[in-house]
Design a protein around this motif. Sequence first.
Motif, short mmCIF file in Angstrom:
data_model
loop_
_atom_site.label_atom_id
_atom_site.label_comp_id
_atom_site.label_asym_id
_atom_site.label_seq_id
_atom_site.Cartn_x
_atom_site.Cartn_y
_atom_site.Cartn_z
N ASP A 23 0.81 -1.08 0.01
CA ASP A 23 -0.01 0.03 -0.23
C ASP A 23 0.53 1.55 -0.21
OD1 ASP A 23 0.11 0.96 3.10
OD2 ASP A 23 0.19 -0.75 2.72
N SER A 24 0.24 2.68 -0.68
CA SER A 24 0.67 3.68 0.13
C SER A 24 -0.38 4.90 0.38
CB SER A 24 1.11 3.81 -1.47
OG SER A 24 2.10 5.15 -1.97
N SER A 25 0.36 5.81 0.80
CA SER A 25 -1.06 6.31 1.42
C SER A 25 -1.19 7.33 0.58
CB SER A 25 -0.63 7.22 3.02
OG SER A 25 1.05 7.55 2.26
N LEU A 26 -2.75 8.45 0.45
CA LEU A 26 -2.53 9.16 -1.04
C LEU A 26 -1.79 10.44 -0.74
CD1 LEU A 26 -6.27 8.74 -0.05
CD2 LEU A 26 -4.80 7.81 -2.25
N GLU A 27 -1.40 11.13 0.88
CA GLU A 27 -0.55 11.83 0.53
C GLU A 27 0.74 11.98 -0.35
OE1 GLU A 27 0.57 11.65 4.79
OE2 GLU A 27 -0.95 12.86 4.66
N LYS A 28 1.02 10.39 -0.14
CA LYS A 28 2.45 10.52 -0.45
C LYS A 28 2.42 10.17 -2.38
CE LYS A 28 4.37 8.19 3.14
NZ LYS A 28 5.41 6.44 4.20
N ILE A 29 1.39 10.76 -2.91
CA ILE A 29 1.01 9.65 -4.19
C ILE A 29 1.14 11.22 -5.22
CG2 ILE A 29 -0.28 9.50 -6.20
CD1 ILE A 29 -1.49 7.51 -4.70
N ASN A 30 2.44 11.08 -6.09
CA ASN A 30 2.66 12.49 -7.00
C ASN A 30 2.41 12.61 -8.07
OD1 ASN A 30 4.70 13.38 -4.80
ND2 ASN A 30 6.62 12.92 -5.10
N ASP A 31 1.86 11.17 -8.60
CA ASP A 31 1.04 11.24 -10.27
C ASP A 31 0.87 10.18 -10.52
OD1 ASP A 31 0.71 12.26 -12.79
OD2 ASP A 31 2.91 12.13 -13.17
N ALA A 32 0.84 9.73 -12.16
CA ALA A 32 0.08 8.06 -11.81
C ALA A 32 0.22 8.45 -13.45
CB ALA A 32 -0.72 8.27 -11.27
N VAL A 33 0.84 7.27 -13.92
CA VAL A 33 1.21 7.10 -15.48
C VAL A 33 0.44 5.85 -16.26
CG1 VAL A 33 2.40 7.12 -17.80
CG2 VAL A 33 2.92 7.95 -15.28
N VAL A 34 -1.02 6.43 -17.25
CA VAL A 34 -1.66 5.10 -18.06
C VAL A 34 -1.00 5.03 -19.40
CG1 VAL A 34 -3.55 4.55 -18.95
CG2 VAL A 34 -3.75 5.96 -16.51
N SER A 35 -0.27 3.76 -19.59
CA SER A 35 -0.23 3.81 -20.73
C SER A 35 -1.31 2.81 -21.19
CB SER A 35 0.88 2.92 -20.52
OG SER A 35 2.42 3.70 -19.89
N GLN A 36 -1.65 2.54 -22.57
CA GLN A 36 -2.87 1.92 -23.42
C GLN A 36 -2.12 1.60 -24.48
OE1 GLN A 36 -6.43 4.28 -22.23
NE2 GLN A 36 -7.16 2.47 -21.91
N SER A 37 -1.75 0.20 -25.30
CA SER A 37 -2.19 -0.03 -26.48
C SER A 37 -2.82 0.60 -27.00
CB SER A 37 -1.52 -1.65 -26.70
OG SER A 37 -2.60 -2.51 -26.30
N VAL A 38 -3.01 0.03 -28.51
CA VAL A 38 -4.16 0.08 -29.14
C VAL A 38 -5.46 -1.09 -29.13
CG1 VAL A 38 -4.94 0.07 -31.86
CG2 VAL A 38 -3.19 0.75 -31.54
#
Length: 256
Positions: free
Chosen positions: A109-124
């Motif tokens: 787990d990771s606390s919400l206050e420590k989250i800086n960014d999130a990257v989504v990668s999707q193929s076709v």
Amino acid sequence: MGYADGSLSTGERITYRTRQHPAAVVLGARWTIIAVGIATLLFLIGGNLDPDGLSGSLRQSIGWLTALLFFGGLVVFAWTGLRYFSLEYVLTNRRVILVEGVLNRSATDSSLEKINDAVVSQSVLGRMFDYGDLTVATASDSGITPMRTVRSPIVFKKAMFDAKHEHEVDRERAGWPTSPPIREGATSPAWTASMGPAPESAPTPASVPIPAVPPVVKAHPDEVARRLAGLADLRDRGAISPEEYDAKKVQLLARL
């Protein structure tokens, strides 16, 4: 009740949960599917061979190879399915939890206050069938393992940042900082080991007068009661923990 439900703390609640897309089973067992296809083809070829002579020996060898590929493929496919159903991504009002493991269950787990960014990668295909990879960047080096082939990754990312924003707003209303304060006298984060030993803090000259500690400002009882009611509401909704509520309560009562 799932594994994540049993690990929730007091006042913590689940706001969103999801699993991998069914495409993860197909992608994870793609070589198994190919092996079963080859086994089926060998079975058809072996059925047309003459059971006598050299053809008979070849037919027997093909039969053993077919059985090995077929039953081995079924075992691998079943294990992939078990891993699919055991993997779960859970979002609460305080943290993001990754639950995994078929025989030995574990939760990262990771606390919400420590989250800086999130990257989504999707193929076709991912955009067509709504799945993709979601990588969560945290303030620490060790964070959530990248979420592979997660179902509706953009929806999960939006829900995660909505929960993070609500969590920070609730903490600000309660008077708690959204990030840990820097300790007085601590070495600057920009100073690294490659720059040599950190400089010692300069001593305070004796001639410099030490400022007096300002007296505690007294608050009106109605104001204290209003603040306590607001803190109790945040505690009941899980925005702050009971320990944080008790600490803030002591500070407010000291101002009476």
